[in-house]
Design an enzyme around this catalytic site. Structure first.
Site, PDB file in Angstrom:
ATOM      1  N   TYR A 125      15.410  29.918   7.563  1.00  0.00           N
ATOM      2  CA  TYR A 125      14.255  30.682   8.044  1.00  0.00           C
ATOM      3  C   TYR A 125      14.191  30.720   9.570  1.00  0.00           C
ATOM      4  CZ  TYR A 125      12.305  30.230   3.300  1.00  0.00           C
ATOM      5  OH  TYR A 125      12.092  30.280   1.947  1.00  0.00           O
ATOM      6  N   LYS A 177       0.845  -1.201   0.000  1.00  0.00           N
ATOM      7  CA  LYS A 177       0.000   0.000   0.000  1.00  0.00           C
ATOM      8  C   LYS A 177       0.878   1.249   0.000  1.00  0.00           C
ATOM      9  CE  LYS A 177      -0.318  -0.193   5.055  1.00  0.00           C
ATOM     10  NZ  LYS A 177      -1.166  -0.597   6.206  1.00  0.00           N
TER      11      LYS A 177
HETATM   12  C1  LIG Z   1      -0.438  -1.689   6.770  1.00  0.00           C
HETATM   13  C2  LIG Z   1      -1.079  -2.950   7.196  1.00  0.00           C
HETATM   14  C3  LIG Z   1      -0.316  -4.110   7.419  1.00  0.00           C
HETATM   15  C4  LIG Z   1       1.195  -4.122   7.380  1.00  0.00           C
HETATM   16  O1  LIG Z   1       1.668  -3.585   8.602  1.00  0.00           O
HETATM   17  P1  LIG Z   1       3.236  -3.552   8.921  1.00  0.00           P
HETATM   18  O2  LIG Z   1       3.300  -3.188  10.355  1.00  0.00           O
HETATM   19  O3  LIG Z   1       3.806  -2.512   8.033  1.00  0.00           O
HETATM   20  O4  LIG Z   1       3.747  -4.907   8.629  1.00  0.00           O
HETATM   21  C5  LIG Z   1      -0.970  -5.282   7.725  1.00  0.00           C
HETATM   22  N1  LIG Z   1      -2.313  -5.325   7.811  1.00  0.00           N
HETATM   23  C6  LIG Z   1      -3.077  -4.217   7.636  1.00  0.00           C
HETATM   24  C7  LIG Z   1      -4.542  -4.318   7.777  1.00  0.00           C
HETATM   25  C8  LIG Z   1      -2.489  -2.999   7.335  1.00  0.00           C
HETATM   26  O5  LIG Z   1      -3.254  -1.916   7.165  1.00  0.00           O
END
Ligand SMILES: *Cc1c(COP(=O)(O)O)cnc(C)c1O
Length: 393
Positions: free
Chosen positions: A269, A39
């Protein structure tokens, strides 16, 4: 390597490291399948190249949050199982179902939209239980109604219930008192669904930290994101090397300017840094628009000319400054913000501490203006740059 891409800044993505991490994680969860979670553009590493590399290393599932992310993987030619879980009313259910993507259902509204979508095949539906996270998923009190309506839709041929799943709240805090109750709730909710006739292909609960620390949570499938990218899920679990993981992303920039300044000169800044003595300043041409956290102003580490320097003053949108203490690297010299650490460069975890956040946020925020440059793209006979040495194949 693309030379024009390397001029200002680049994020080098080592796909051999990613493949080695997938193999290491499969070893930690022997007996379970592995879902490569890609993702948010593969946590900033590039979803499609990372998905392909993960598949080569034995990931049988790919996971995304949104249906658009899942459909993009299919459109790029990735076959096999893909699942996505973050749905809102309106779909796109039909496209996802017809692309053979597993869809997650936490509530009756989603089930009803799936049935109404009228796809050309039964939808592959995974029912999500809220076993204690208090975010997505179906509450235990509502589970019988959801299971009952899903079973009816299955018997009518609209769907096939392919999975039962849930997500941890505190897997990154080993021994947290919520872990055992979540495991118990998951077992109960799975047992109830199976008693009602559900025959899932996969039952799954574990994210990266649970894959690494809670073997009884592995069930049929583990969903690994951050660990696959070689970033530690939490400092208390150890550094990546201690977890058998290799960082995949190295973020570098080319020093854009080096100049002498007198003592007492304000920098960037707000003038939150003033040179304590006559010194040299180096301009690093990446800023918060590239994902360098502004919260790391005055704190973020960067390796320049063999020494770790600290961001002097504020991180700006496109650039920040380091005090080089009289050193004079050539313009164009490499500045390494983070990488595996082999050359003494800082790591993602160092930036997370500097910005008061987690490694997940550091890598996922690296902006689209920073080109991703892939190395070790082919899994073929291991070249000298492949740290796995091909030994695990
Ligand atoms: C993002 C996500 C994962 C992966 O989590 P990590 O801690 O990055 O391994 C697994 N399951 C769901 C539902 C997620 O949203």
């Amino acid at each position: 390597m693309n030379e024009t891409a390397s001029l200002r800044a680049r994020a080098e993505i080592d796909l051999a490291a990613l493949r080695a991490n997938v193999r290491a994680l499969r070893g930690r969860a022997a007996g379970a399948q592995l879902m490569a979670v890609v993702k948010s553009d593969g946590y900033g590493h590039g979803a499609v190249p990372c998905a392909r590399a993960a598949r080569e290393a034995g990931a049988t599932w790919l996971g995304t949050a949104t249906p658009q992310e899942a459909l993009a993987l299919r459109a790029a030619g990735l076959e096999g199982r893909i699942m996505c879980w973050l749905w809102t009313p309106g779909g796109p259910w039909r496209e996802a179902i017809e692309a053979g993507i597993d869809v997650s259902v936490s509530a009756l509204w989603a089930l009803r939209e799936i049935v109404a979508a009228g796809a050309d095949r039964p939808a592959r539906v995974q029912l999500k239980a809220d076993t204690g996270l208090g975010r997505g998923g179906c509450q235990p009190a509502d589970w019988p109604e959801l299971v009952s309506e899903a079973r009816a839709a299955e018997q009518a041929g609209h769907i096939r219930i392919t999975g039962l799943w849930s997500h941890f709240a505190c897997a990154d805090e080993p021994g947290h008192p919520s872990i055992a109750p979540q495991l118990a709730a998951f077992r109960d909710m799975v047992a109830y669904a199976e008693k009602e006739g559900v025959e899932p292909e996969v039952r799954h609960l574990a994210n990266s930290p649970a894959t690494l620390t809670i073997p009884e949570a592995h069930f049929d499938l583990v969903r690994t994101g951050i660990a696959m990218y070689g970033v530690s899920p939490a400092p208390e679990l150890g550094a990546p090397a201690e977890l058998g993981l290799r960082p995949v992303m190295t973020l570098t920039a080319s020093v854009a300017l080096v100049k002498d300044v007198p003592a007492g000169h304000g920098v960037s800044y707000g003038h939150h840094y003033a040179t304590p003595a006559g010194t040299t300043l180096g301009l690093i041409p990446v800023g918060y628009a590239d994902g360098v956290p502004r919260h790391a102003s005055g704190r973020g580490p960067v390796l320049v000319g063999g020494k770790v320097r600290t961001v002097a003053g504020r991180v700006a949108m496109d650039q920040f400054v380091v005090d080089l203490g009289g050193d004079r690297p050539e313009p164009g010299a490499e500045a390494v913000l983070f990488g595996p650490g082999d050359r003494g460069e800082p790591t993602v975890e160092d930036w997370a501490v500097a910005a008061g956040t987690i490694g997940y946020e550091i890598v996922t925020r690296i902006g689209t203006r920073v080109p991703r440059v892939y190395v070790n793209e082919t899994a073929g006979p291991a070249g000298p740059a492949d740290p796995s040495g091909g030994a695990a194949r």
